[in-house]
Scaffold this motif. Structure first.
Motif, short mmCIF file in Angstrom:
data_model
loop_
_atom_site.label_atom_id
_atom_site.label_comp_id
_atom_site.label_asym_id
_atom_site.label_seq_id
_atom_site.Cartn_x
_atom_site.Cartn_y
_atom_site.Cartn_z
N THR A 222 -47.49 -13.69 -29.22
CA THR A 222 -46.33 -13.06 -28.57
C THR A 222 -45.07 -13.74 -29.08
N LYS A 223 -44.19 -12.98 -29.70
CA LYS A 223 -43.01 -13.54 -30.35
C LYS A 223 -41.75 -13.40 -29.50
N SER A 224 -41.59 -12.26 -28.85
CA SER A 224 -40.35 -12.00 -28.12
C SER A 224 -40.64 -11.10 -26.92
N VAL A 225 -39.97 -11.40 -25.80
CA VAL A 225 -40.10 -10.56 -24.60
C VAL A 225 -38.72 -10.28 -24.03
N GLY A 226 -38.58 -9.14 -23.39
CA GLY A 226 -37.33 -8.78 -22.73
C GLY A 226 -37.59 -8.45 -21.27
N ILE A 227 -36.67 -8.84 -20.41
CA ILE A 227 -36.81 -8.56 -18.98
C ILE A 227 -36.53 -7.09 -18.71
N ILE A 228 -37.37 -6.48 -17.89
CA ILE A 228 -37.16 -5.11 -17.42
C ILE A 228 -36.68 -5.20 -15.97
N GLN A 229 -35.52 -4.64 -15.70
CA GLN A 229 -34.97 -4.65 -14.35
C GLN A 229 -35.64 -3.57 -13.51
N VAL A 230 -36.19 -3.95 -12.39
CA VAL A 230 -36.87 -3.01 -11.50
C VAL A 230 -35.93 -2.63 -10.36
N GLU A 231 -35.73 -1.34 -10.19
CA GLU A 231 -34.83 -0.85 -9.15
C GLU A 231 -35.63 -0.58 -7.88
#
Length: 271
Positions: A222-231
């Motif tokens: 795993t090289k890169s991750v991005g946060i997903i904003q949960v509404e």
């Protein structure tokens, strides 16, 4: 019970030596080697609140994948961020980490394989139509939880072949989250959520007297991750209309055959 949260999620400024945090604190990339990729949530999680990331990039040649969990260690109090979440951070105590694998992530409970109750059957069928993921008495909007291998925000609902097409947990665009559910007085169970499915209680009896931070170890392949904003909160009228249409469609491409304005068809397929 809906999770009454909704803070803007970011990574903490304290992290592993090989991690670069970018884009408003919502993307973590390991810039070299395969270790020293530990990241923390900027703030402690609230009960029932999910810290959700999407795998954005992979790196071939390494064995192992993303690791995720919780810790009651305040990142600011650490003398140094450990090289590995497993076993280094866990060996410090008060940390619970789950290694994500390509398969076999579900934690078996005593009822698994035997529960044929109406509620269990409903739970299986409702994956395709229920707007919420239910984890004990917590419910989380399912919309943002599911990773997709192709365009189409609701492909998992509209495609009969979803179960065979679903992303492996370690693939690009797969979405993985961690949360905790209160159990009794000052204890909780940790749950890992992978592409909209609850993997079960991967750690039980976690003390909640101290704040709990999310841990994301951008490890190996795993090289890169991005946060997903949960509404959180009630779905919009547009979402409710879209879900009503989707419940009566066998396949996502069948939307093209409906006598609807093109803009509405587009919303139903890709929003």
């Amino acid at each position: 019970m809906a999770a009454a949260c909704g803070q803007f999620m970011e990574f903490h400024q304290i992290h592993g030596a090989n991690v670069k945090i970018e884009k408003m604190g919502t993307r973590a990339t390991r810039v070299q080697s395969f270790a020293d990729g530990i990241c923390f949530s900027k703030c402690p999680l609230a009960p029932g609140e999910i810290f959700l990331v999407e795998i954005e990039d992979k790196e071939l040649g390494w064995c192992g994948h993303l690791r995720m969990g919780l810790t009651s260690h305040d990142p600011r109090a650490l003398e140094a961020v450990p090289e590995y979440s497993l076993p280094d951070l866990v060996s410090m105590g008060q940390s619970w980490i789950f290694a994500i694998t390509r398969n076999h992530n579900r934690v078996l409970s005593e009822d698994d394989g035997e529960d044929l109750s109406p509620s269990a059957i409903h739970s299986s069928k409702s994956f395709f139509t229920d707007a919420y993921l239910h984890v004990d008495n917590i419910r989380i909007p399912r919309d943002k939880l599911v990773g997709r291998s192709r365009p189409g925000r609701f492909s998992h609902i509209l495609d009969d072949l979803y179960k065979s097409n679903t992303l492996p947990p370690t693939a690009r665009r797969s979405r993985i989250g961690v949360m905790y559910v209160p159990k009794g007085q000052e204890t909780a169970d940790m749950h890992i959520i992978i592409n909209g499915e609850d993997m079960g209680a991967s750690a039980k009896g976690i003390p909640t007297k101290e704040p709990l931070y999310a841990v994301v170890d951008v490890f190996a392949a795993t090289k890169s991750v991005g946060i997903i904003q949960v509404e959180y909160g009630f779905p919009s009228l547009q979402t409710l209309c879209r879900q009503t249409i989707q419940k009566h469609i066998v396949h996502r491409m069948a939307i093209d055959w409906l006598d609807l304005p093109e803009l509405l068809k587009h919303v139903c397929k890709y929003e």
